[in-house]
Motif scaffolding. Structure first.
Motif, PDB file in Angstrom:
ATOM      1  N   UNK A   1       2.125   1.766  -3.327  1.00  0.00           N
ATOM      2  CA  UNK A   1       1.072   2.250  -4.223  1.00  0.00           C
ATOM      3  C   UNK A   1       0.848   3.752  -4.028  1.00  0.00           C
ATOM      4  N   UNK A   2       0.832   4.148  -2.748  1.00  0.00           N
ATOM      5  CA  UNK A   2       0.641   5.576  -2.459  1.00  0.00           C
ATOM      6  C   UNK A   2       1.767   6.395  -3.045  1.00  0.00           C
TER       7      UNK A   2
ATOM      8  N   UNK B   1       3.488   9.914  -9.620  1.00  0.00           N
ATOM      9  CA  UNK B   1       2.885  10.107 -10.938  1.00  0.00           C
ATOM     10  C   UNK B   1       2.217  11.473 -11.013  1.00  0.00           C
TER      11      UNK B   1
ATOM     12  N   UNK C   1       0.828  -1.199   0.000  1.00  0.00           N
ATOM     13  CA  UNK C   1       0.000   0.000   0.000  1.00  0.00           C
ATOM     14  C   UNK C   1       0.865   1.252   0.000  1.00  0.00           C
TER      15      UNK C   1
ATOM     16  N   UNK D   1      -5.445   6.003  -1.149  1.00  0.00           N
ATOM     17  CA  UNK D   1      -6.296   5.263  -0.213  1.00  0.00           C
ATOM     18  C   UNK D   1      -6.120   3.758  -0.359  1.00  0.00           C
ATOM     19  N   UNK D   2      -5.184   3.348  -1.202  1.00  0.00           N
ATOM     20  CA  UNK D   2      -4.894   1.926  -1.314  1.00  0.00           C
ATOM     21  C   UNK D   2      -6.029   1.107  -1.887  1.00  0.00           C
ATOM     22  N   UNK D   3      -6.752   1.664  -2.848  1.00  0.00           N
ATOM     23  CA  UNK D   3      -7.813   0.882  -3.478  1.00  0.00           C
ATOM     24  C   UNK D   3      -7.154  -0.120  -4.437  1.00  0.00           C
ATOM     25  N   UNK D   4      -7.468  -1.388  -4.283  1.00  0.00           N
ATOM     26  CA  UNK D   4      -6.809  -2.416  -5.092  1.00  0.00           C
ATOM     27  C   UNK D   4      -7.193  -2.246  -6.556  1.00  0.00           C
ATOM     28  N   UNK D   5      -6.229  -2.543  -7.430  1.00  0.00           N
ATOM     29  CA  UNK D   5      -6.461  -2.313  -8.856  1.00  0.00           C
ATOM     30  C   UNK D   5      -7.677  -3.044  -9.409  1.00  0.00           C
TER      31      UNK D   5
ATOM     32  N   UNK E   1      -4.845   5.581  -5.385  1.00  0.00           N
ATOM     33  CA  UNK E   1      -3.523   5.143  -4.930  1.00  0.00           C
ATOM     34  C   UNK E   1      -3.319   5.501  -3.463  1.00  0.00           C
TER      35      UNK E   1
ATOM     36  N   UNK F   1       1.543   6.680  -6.723  1.00  0.00           N
ATOM     37  CA  UNK F   1       0.484   7.608  -7.101  1.00  0.00           C
ATOM     38  C   UNK F   1       0.942   9.044  -6.962  1.00  0.00           C
TER      39      UNK F   1
ATOM     40  N   UNK G   1      -5.329  12.057   3.964  1.00  0.00           N
ATOM     41  CA  UNK G   1      -5.366  10.775   3.273  1.00  0.00           C
ATOM     42  C   UNK G   1      -4.419   9.879   4.053  1.00  0.00           C
ATOM     43  N   UNK G   2      -4.412   8.603   3.769  1.00  0.00           N
ATOM     44  CA  UNK G   2      -3.511   7.719   4.515  1.00  0.00           C
ATOM     45  C   UNK G   2      -2.035   7.992   4.223  1.00  0.00           C
TER      46      UNK G   2
END
Lengths: 374, 574, 369
Positions: free
Chosen positions: A7-8, A14, A4, B100-104, B98, A11, A216-217
């Protein structure tokens, strides 16, 4: 959890990259400004006096004075203009038509090889003190050169007390572009690192997007990294472009290792970015951030880094200030890498100083930036 | 779920011992005017501020102790929507997914759902900065909803947004609560929105006035609201008289009537109001939420802009009732975008004329052309008989202009601002001194005359702006959303002054998003896509949309129906 | 009309003086620049570190080394004894220069043939190297004369009797400080005028101003006057600081200086208003001002002579008002120039001013809506 986080971060990165690509002003500051500044300073800031207009007053023209005058006409440094009387020459100097006057008195030939009184009066316009000193040096050279050839032609031996030889290492032709262009790279990277970063973060505060980002997280360290990385890339790109212009257009040699140059630039870039982040935590509007960045980052990088002005010659209190100017260390590294080569004793301590500054700035930025609006 | 906290002290206490509870799966509205502390509450709940004292719990987590955990489960939409304007709709969504970690694998479904809900599906590639205000607001909401949060914080999501978009937002919010059982805490300064919340928390001056269901507030006022109509007196004069009658808490104009709220559940005696000068007809009406807020404020005497209780003389000016503003076939295009196309209307002396419309309908473009701030591409307009193009400086000398946000010089004091504007309008000598003194007295600005005007309370800023626009005694007054952000009492005070001016023969042209303010206008024009859809008095406007389903339509109902009717066919085509 | 303009000027001044941010812009950068430029921007050498490599330990050679060590321009930081020690010292930037005296120095001198002296300089900062060479030559010349006199020899040849005019001691501060007068007048005036309209646009007050009966030309004059006033006042403060603190002589008349300053500030105001009419935000205005200030400083002769620039760039400098005011300021301070002799500098500034103000006026009128 780690996935996660990744991913953050991806994001955020990007988003930051897209914004850079869509904002013409970041591209302008990172890529157009370096080229413009390099061209401006490379061509505009030249300390090598050339084509100095010079008044020649010859009271009693004869073979000797003619051959002496010819020495000036042949010199690349001077554009001599003849004047009949010294008063006219002085008037021309007041009108800024000539920067110096050579006055060969009527007893020139008689006294030239004799002793005692000076047969040649030289007046230079001292307003630009530095230029005047350089012109003086050139004058001495022309005079000594002519005397030597005259003596050789007439079989006269001089009792010259000293035989002096100057050897300028690394830059034998004493080209100012060779030392200005590398220093400029430090200035340009300061602009991208400190000014651009400070303004970009301030923009997020101004537009209210920072507030949305904070709730946000995303952790604060992720937000900082996402600001550092893209602008790091941008700054290094600007640096590469500057190096290309410096070596390609100005033909400045790069005698050290390109990898070492990259490494040093990376460390400096981090310190500049860290400074930009610290500035942005102090001021949350772009106008103030820009002002502060110009005052505390850009101006010192220009004036106090040894880029143009010799640090050793500054008064002690100002010299002390230069120790906290990151550009000072980077300029020292740059000038060595370009002109001298991999001089480890110069590179290592300066790089250590830069690394320390980068670490301090980023740590301070990290401490000051909390996930809070207060 | 419970929260309670206090945040006293500091130099300016933003909140003083505030406690309330927002219940699960309900919409709780924080209602209050600017500066009442709504945003502070929101930011505390989001963990952006730390309370000086007290505690705040969100879904059982202490927001002060562990803001990161709170932030990873809530959805938050800040006041200006928090969008990256240089990213597209899709990119904004991706970023929040992204973060909030929403899965793809979940994303396509989630996106489709949100885009359908907000109606943004056709615009996913458009840059957020190029969206209209209403669309930005919906995108902001979609970003806040991306992780399907159980708790949603919306800070003034409807400010500056037209009634149509506001309504659409409410539909989405109610769906969330009903279908997903989400809990919503929402702040707003529009009192009519309170009735759409399940529970409201009334805030004023950093404190809580009360918390209850909106119906409960309204019920308390049962039997205290009346509609008064009279003949032989203008509605404005009537309002002014009734407003000053004993036992009357509030009097507002509605169409050709005056709506009043009384202190006790009994109508005022006609004798007291009219003194037998004219016949009076009083009928009871259903109470509104706004009535109860006003009565609460008045009872507590906590108005932020007190001091508006002085009588304002209503002098009926003599003079011809000619057309003061004449607009013929006015057009304006920006590139190939037709912002205003071919509109015509006239405004008579002493009339209050309202210009209403959705965001982007062209009303501010029209307004700017009327004030001479923007040249017209076609058509003609004359102000007080002067053509703006032929005699711009003279025409501008006849108008007063009050901008949407406070636009006087914040660093200058009230007195310095007045000095500057009086000189800018060519006033000099004794007359200038007189007008400055008049403005300071008339608008009760003396106590603040020498403080930087930036530091004035909002209500006083607005009065100062009006005073500055009136220094040269203009014939026409332009008001661009003059009351946004001002508390209800301040707005009432403001409109009393405007009424007095109109009675005195000054022509007033106004734009507003507050539908209740539209009621003050003698005539209204509603714009959409650069055209005028309808132009009439508010009563007629409402009457047009009376139906079995809506026996008593509000101004907002009429507005929404009108816009929907005009935009439906073309929206289907697009 | 005059009354309206006067009211606008008073308002502009009040707005600038009451706003902390604007005050900061007006006071802090000039102060920092005066100190930094006044002290750091110098090409005069002080304490340049050098090492003596004296292979001929005799009175004559020690006298030469002592003359270098005693000069304020140089500081002896090391004394070395072999060729191998030269490179490390220079490479590590411990010294800028090594003074190498040949083994047979004294013997040669006594024999009447030239004593051999070699200098090795670090060319990484070629400007400092160049200047150091000049300083070294001067010291060598006096040493040569001293030696000849001591030995009872006539000076071997005619020497150049070089005198500097206007700045007799070749003090860099005398050159830089009058330049700061001009540079700061430019920065302050440009920032004030460039930002004033943008600030009003951002605050929304510009519309409020435009709906008054003021004509564009009145607004233009009202926006220009405060820049003029503040620019000239700050320039005056620097003139006073230059004379009182930095002891730069003021040899010419104030009329000649202020005539130039006025024309210069007007031409800068034109540029500032052009930026102003284009910039929608203060941010853009700031960037625009920076884009103007950076080239105009470099291409003005502020730090290095215009004559050193390539021909093409020299032509470009004719468009730069800073070029002319620098000549005026230095002319009045150091050369005692009169207004009459400065007319060739005045008229180009006047011309630039007229053109920029006219263009700004036209752009302003077009962008007013």
């Amino acid at each position: 959890m780690n996935a996660r986080r990744w991913m953050r971060l991806r994001g955020l990165l990007r988003k930051e990259s897209l914004q850079i690509l869509r904002d013409p002003s970041s591209i302008a500051i990172a890529f157009v400004m370096p080229v413009v500044l390099l061209l401006l300073i490379g061509y505009g800031l030249s300390l090598d006096a050339k084509n100095v207009p010079l008044a020649l007053v010859i009271e009693n023209p004869n073979a000797e004075s003619a051959s002496f005058a010819a020495g000036f006409f042949q010199s690349p440094y001077f554009i001599p203009v003849r004047f009949g009387a010294v008063q006219d020459a002085e008037a021309a100097m007041r009108a800024r038509e000539v920067d110096g006057i050579i006055w060969l008195r009527s007893n020139f030939t008689r006294q030239m090889l004799g002793a005692g009184a000076a047969p040649i009066g030289v007046i230079v316009n001292g307003v630009d003190a530095n230029n005047a000193r350089i012109v003086e040096g050139y004058l001495q050279q022309v005079w000594a050169g002519w005397l030597a050839s005259y003596a050789a032609a007439h079989g006269i031996a001089f009792a010259e007390p000293l035989n002096v030889e100057f050897r300028v290492w690394f830059n034998p032709a004493v080209e100012s572009a060779d030392f200005l262009a590398p220093g400029l790279i430090a200035l340009i990277m300061t602009l991208t690192g400190a000014l651009l970063t400070a303004m970009v973060v301030a923009r997020e505060w101004e537009r209210g997007t920072m507030e949305a980002l904070l709730v946000t997280p995303a952790a604060i360290s992720e937000i900082i990294v996402s600001k550092l990385l893209p602008y790091f890339g941008l700054g290094m790109g600007g640096m590469a472009l500057s190096v290309a212009v410096t070596t390609g257009l100005f033909h400045v040699p790069l005698r050290g290792s390109i990898w070492l140059l990259m490494a040093a630039s990376a460390v400096f870039m981090l310190s500049a970015l860290g400074m930009g982040l610290v500035i942005s935590t102090f001021s949350k509007n772009q106008f103030a951030a820009g002002q502060i960045a110009i005052t505390v980052a850009y101006m010192p990088a220009f004036m106090l880094s040894g880029f143009v002005f010799d640090i050793a010659s500054m008064p002690a209190p100002i010299r002390v200030i230069t120790y906290v100017v990151g550009a000072r260390y980077f300029v020292a590294i740059l000038q060595s890498l370009f002109l001298a080569g991999n001089v480890w004793p110069v590179v290592l301590p300066n790089m250590a100083a830069l690394a320390l500054m980068a670490a301090i700035f980023i740590a301070v930025a990290r401490r000051l930036a909390r996930k809070s609006l207060e | 779920m419970s929260k309670s906290f206090a945040r006293a002290g500091r130099i300016v206490a933003a909140l003083d011992r505030v406690s309330f509870i927002a219940r699960r799966a309900l919409v709780t509205g924080l209602i209050g005017s600017d500066g009442s502390g709504k945003t502070t509450v929101m930011r505390l709940a989001a963990g952006l501020y730390l309370p000086n004292a007290g505690r705040i719990e969100v879904l059982g987590i202490d927001a002060a102790a562990d803001p990161q955990r709170v932030q990873s489960i809530i959805g938050y939409m800040p006041q200006r929507f928090g969008l990256y304007e240089d990213l597209s709709v899709q990119e904004n969504l991706d970023l929040h997914a992204d973060l909030h970690g929403v899965a793809h694998p979940d994303r396509p479904g989630r996106y489709a759902d949100l885009m359908h809900m907000t109606g943004l599906a056709p615009f996913t590639r458009r840059l957020a900065g190029k969206l209209s205000g209403g669309m930005k607001q919906k995108l902001g909401l979609a970003c806040a909803l991306i992780a399907a949060p159980p708790f949603l914080l919306l800070d003034e999501p409807t400010v500056g947004v037209d009634p149509v978009s506001r309504r659409e937002l409410w539909v989405i919010v109610h769906r969330l609560v009903e279908e997903r059982g989400a809990t919503v805490l929402l702040s707003t300064s529009y009192l009519d929105e309170a009735e759409r919340c399940d529970e409201v928390v009334l805030m004023q001056g950093g404190g809580v006035l009360g918390q209850d269901r909106p119906q409960a507030y309204t019920r308390r006022l049962e039997g205290r609201s009346f509609r008064v109509s009279a003949s032989g007196i203008s509605k404005r004069a009537l309002q002014e008289r009734i407003g000053r009658a004993p036992g009357v808490l509030d009097a507002t104009i509605q169409g050709s009537h005056v709506r009043i709220v009384t202190e006790r559940a009994a109508p005022p005696s006609p004798a007291q109001v009219a003194g037998g000068e004219f016949p009076l007809e009083i009928a009871p009406v259903a109470p509104r939420f706004e009535d109860s807020f006003i009565s609460l404020l008045k009872e507590q005497g906590k108005s932020a802009s007190a001091g508006g209780d002085r009588a304002i003389p209503l002098a009926r000016a003599d003079g011809a009732d000619g057309d003061v503003i004449v607009v013929r076939n006015l057009s304006r295009r920006f590139g190939d975008f037709q912002a205003v196309s071919d509109i015509s209307f006239t405004v008579r002396r002493g009339e209050i004329f309202g210009l209403l419309g959705a965001n982007g309908a062209g009303k501010s473009t029209t307004f700017r052309m009327l004030c001479g701030l923007l040249p017209a591409s076609g058509g003609s307009l004359s102000l007080a008989g002067l053509d703006l193009r032929v005699a711009p400086a003279r025409a501008r000398g006849r108008i007063g202009y009050m901008a949407q946000k406070f636009s006087l010089y914040g660093d200058l004091s009230a007195r310095e601002n007045l000095r500057f504007f009086s000189a800018a309008y060519g006033l000099a000598g004794a007359r200038r001194q007189d007008r400055i003194a008049w403005a300071l007295d008339e608008f009760a600005l003396r106590p603040f005359a020498d403080a930087p005007s930036r530091d004035l309370p909002l209500g006083f800023k607005q009065r100062l702006a009006l005073a500055a626009a009136l220094m040269h005694e203009p014939e026409i007054l332009f008001l661009d959303e003059p009351t946004s952000g001002v508390d209800p009492l301040g707005r009432r005070d403001f409109w009393r002054r405007i009424n007095a001016l109109a009675e005195g023969g000054i022509t007033v042209m106004v734009t507003t998003h507050f539908m209740d303010e539209a009621e003050y206008c003698d005539r209204l024009a509603i714009m959409s896509r650069g055209r005028i859809l309808a132009e009439s008095g508010s009563e007629e406007m409402r009457a047009r949309f009376r139906s079995a389903a809506l026996p008593n339509p509000t101004m907002e109902d009429a507005f929404v129906a009108l816009i929907a009717a005009a935009e439906a066919p073309s929206a289907g085509a697009a | 009309m005059l009354r309206r303009i006067a009211a606008l000027i008073v308002k502009e001044l009040l707005a600038v003086l009451k706003d902390g941010k604007s005050r900061f812009v007006l006071i802090a950068p000039p102060l920092i620049q005066l100190i930094v430029f006044g002290y750091a921007a110098t090409f005069d050498l002080n304490h340049v570190p050098f090492a003596a490599y004296n292979e001929d330990p005799s009175a004559a050679s020690r006298e030469l080394v002592a003359r270098f060590a005693g000069s304020p321009a140089f500081t002896e930081v090391a004394s070395i004894h072999s060729d191998g020690e030269i490179a490390p010292l220079i490479d590590r930037r411990k010294v800028l220069m090594v003074l190498h005296i040949d083994r047979r120095f004294t013997r040669d001198l006594m024999r009447g043939s030239p004593g051999r002296v070699q200098f090795i300089l670090d060319g990484r900062n070629s400007n400092t190297a160049l200047i150091a060479m000049g300083y070294a030559n001067a010291i060598l010349n006096t040493y040569g004369d001293w030696w000849s006199a001591r030995r009872g020899l006539k000076p071997a040849r005619a020497v150049l009797d070089i005198r500097a005019r206007f700045n007799e001691n070749l003090d860099s501060q005398w050159f830089i400080v009058p330049g700061i007068v001009a540079l700061l007048a430019e920065i302050v005036t440009l920032l004030m005028t460039a930002l004033s309209v943008a600030r009003e646009r951002e605050a929304g007050t510009f519309d409020q101003l435009l709906v008054t009966p003021m004509r564009p030309v009145e607004i233009l004059i009202g926006k220009s006057a405060p820049g003029l006033l503040v620019g000239v006042i700050e320039a005056t403060a620097i003139v006073v600081a230059g004379v009182v603190w930095f002891h730069v002589p003021m040899r010419g008349g104030l009329f000649a200086l202020y005539a130039g300053l006025l024309l210069f500030v007007l031409s800068v105001i034109g540029a500032g208003l052009m930026i102003s009419s284009l910039a929608a935000t203060q941010q853009q205005a700031l960037l625009g001002a920076f884009m103007f200030i950076a080239p105009s400083t470099i291409l003005s002769g502020f730090a290095t002579p215009i004559a050193n620039m390539p021909r093409l760039i020299q032509y470009v400098t004719y468009l730069n008002p800073l070029r002319y005011i620098l000549i005026v300021a230095r002319g009045v301070f150091l050369e005692g120039a009169t207004a009459g002799s400065l007319i060739p500098q005045y008229w180009p500034m006047a011309l630039i001013g007229i053109v920029t103000l006219a263009v700004a006026g036209a752009m302003f009128r077009r962008r007013l809506y």
